[in-house]
Motif scaffolding. Sequence first.
Motif, short mmCIF file in Angstrom:
data_model
loop_
_atom_site.label_atom_id
_atom_site.label_comp_id
_atom_site.label_asym_id
_atom_site.label_seq_id
_atom_site.Cartn_x
_atom_site.Cartn_y
_atom_site.Cartn_z
N GLY A 1 2.75 5.86 -2.94
CA GLY A 1 3.78 6.88 -2.78
C GLY A 1 3.86 7.43 -1.37
O GLY A 1 3.96 8.63 -1.17
N GLU B 1 0.84 -1.21 0.00
CA GLU B 1 0.00 0.00 0.00
C GLU B 1 0.88 1.26 0.00
O GLU B 1 0.69 2.17 -0.80
CB GLU B 1 -0.90 -0.03 1.24
N GLN C 1 0.80 10.80 4.76
CA GLN C 1 2.16 10.27 4.75
C GLN C 1 2.73 10.08 3.35
O GLN C 1 3.65 9.30 3.16
CB GLN C 1 2.19 8.94 5.50
N HIS C 2 2.18 10.81 2.38
CA HIS C 2 2.74 10.70 1.05
C HIS C 2 4.09 11.39 0.98
O HIS C 2 4.34 12.35 1.71
CB HIS C 2 1.80 11.31 0.02
N ILE C 3 4.93 10.89 0.07
CA ILE C 3 6.21 11.53 -0.13
C ILE C 3 5.96 12.95 -0.65
O ILE C 3 6.64 13.88 -0.29
CB ILE C 3 7.06 10.70 -1.10
N SER C 4 4.94 13.08 -1.49
CA SER C 4 4.58 14.40 -2.00
C SER C 4 3.66 15.10 -1.01
O SER C 4 2.52 14.68 -0.80
CB SER C 4 3.88 14.27 -3.36
N LEU D 1 -5.34 3.88 6.53
CA LEU D 1 -5.70 4.92 5.57
C LEU D 1 -5.12 6.25 6.06
O LEU D 1 -5.84 7.11 6.54
CB LEU D 1 -7.21 5.04 5.47
N ASN D 2 -3.81 6.34 5.97
CA ASN D 2 -3.20 7.56 6.47
C ASN D 2 -3.00 8.55 5.33
O ASN D 2 -2.20 8.33 4.44
CB ASN D 2 -1.88 7.23 7.14
N LEU D 3 -3.76 9.63 5.40
CA LEU D 3 -3.75 10.57 4.27
C LEU D 3 -2.50 11.43 4.23
O LEU D 3 -2.20 12.03 3.22
CB LEU D 3 -4.95 11.51 4.37
N SER E 1 -5.69 2.79 -1.54
CA SER E 1 -6.61 3.52 -0.66
C SER E 1 -6.84 4.95 -1.16
O SER E 1 -7.92 5.50 -0.97
CB SER E 1 -6.10 3.54 0.77
N ASP E 2 -5.83 5.55 -1.80
CA ASP E 2 -6.02 6.91 -2.33
C ASP E 2 -7.07 6.90 -3.43
O ASP E 2 -7.94 7.77 -3.49
CB ASP E 2 -4.71 7.44 -2.91
N ALA F 1 -3.65 5.31 -6.44
CA ALA F 1 -3.88 3.86 -6.42
C ALA F 1 -4.34 3.46 -5.02
O ALA F 1 -4.30 4.26 -4.09
CB ALA F 1 -2.59 3.12 -6.78
N ARG G 1 -2.28 12.80 -10.31
CA ARG G 1 -1.62 11.88 -9.37
C ARG G 1 -1.80 10.41 -9.70
O ARG G 1 -1.12 9.57 -9.12
CB ARG G 1 -2.16 12.12 -7.95
#
Lengths: 275, 238
Positions: free
Chosen positions: A272, A267, B9-12, B5-7, B85-86, B83, B80
């Motif tokens: 990302g 995931e 923590q994206h690299i971006s 579902l952690n919104l 959960s996003d 994929a 973006r």
Amino acid sequence: MTQVIEAPDIHQAIKQTVGSPFTHKPKISTRNVDVFYDDKQAIFDVSLDIGSHEVIALIGPSGCGKSTYLRCFNRMNDTIQSCRVTGEFRLEEEDIYARGMDPVLLRARIGMVFQKPNPFPKSIYDNVAYGPKLHGLASNRAELDEIVVSSLQKAGLYEEVKDRLNASGTGLSGGQQQRLCIARTIAVSPEVILMDEPASALDPIATATIEELIDELRQNYTIVIVTHSMQQAARVSQRTAYFHLGKLVEVGDTNQIFTNPQHQLTENYITGRFG
Amino acid sequence: MDTDLNLTQHISNRFNEELEEVRNLALNMGGLVEKQVSDGLKALLKAKSKLGEKVASSDYKVNAMEVDIDEQCTLILARRQPAASDLRLVMSIIKTITDLERIGDEAEQLGMYAIKLADDNIKPSQFVELRHLGEHVKEMLHDALDAFARMDVEAALQTIEASSTLKEEYDAISRQLILQMMEDPRQIKNALRVHWCARSLERIGDHCENICEYVVYLVKGRDVRHVSIDEMKAELEE
């Protein structure tokens, strides 16, 4: 490729592969594969089946071992002195690492396409004819011509080069060179084609052509593709395998992996996220 | 194993912000719709035709939010290629706001009938049964939005389960109104108006159920539309 990151806590998190690594009547089956570079372990206990006529994508961050693992399939790692492979690799029933297995013949059956197009500095015709000549697949010029033409056709390149088969292969565009390499690979009638980032050096149009080609090639060949592009994996493959730090974290139906992966590491990677 | 579902923590970082923003917009839209329903009911049950007018004329705000959020979601998909959960989050937002917009339409209907009934001097005491149904629907909408905000599957399932009593109440009101109409045909016009209001409330309940199903999809990755609550639970236990 040989870099292995030590992270004991993550190794703890990957106790066993999630999903469905095994298939009915696999084309290639691998069991309990470990790969070492000297005393550094690069692959840890990977077991995975490659189904017949499927495209399977191997994804994962740099240094996760996916290329190392791919290169084991046709014994490309034999040429690396420090590399040691243990575990089982079978092409249908045959042991790929058996003493009697000739790597040259093996590589005709399991062909490979590399990241950077690497045509021989020869004519387009000779690039494709090289393998069939080496393996004695054609008994006369007419047969050789037919193999060259049909291979170029299957690689979707024939129409673009039919008038200049004697021109140098290196004079083609990047996308054409890559398709020439695919034609060269399929000229020796392989059963399996390994692709290591086949489109990463190409522009979007050439990439789309290669992806379209992969889908067509699936009718006749089994394809294992390593890619850094998640969208590419999602588009071309039926199954996807996610590698992390030398371990196979999760394998599953591509649609499922990209909409509902089961492992947190999968995931994190495909969305990302840090992790 | 369930994935988090952690919104954030994206690299971006920009992607974090975009997702957070669109989610907040959807929650704001939910809040606005909740207010519309609540005001529509109040106008109806307290015979306040002014408030009814306000509700009926405010629906454009809900519609505008739907268009705005849709556009934000389209941009996220284009930029973006989300994929897992996003992707499920963006998909459930797109679907949720469609239901919210329709709930807004039903609230508008409540406002319009509040005006008509008040103008005809129909006392709310004549349709007191709507109050009970209305309270249930408000509660259900609140719970559904809460489950969505907290991405809480348990709460979503409980809300879906509660919808069965709503249907029973709606049927009871229908029967009662039919009796009234048979007893006194002069009442048919207003009885039909009351019935349309009950119908709107029942529809809102259906939309809440849909929203709860998207919450299950968002969190669990399972599509539980068009199955019974028991099948839903069984599937989630697999």
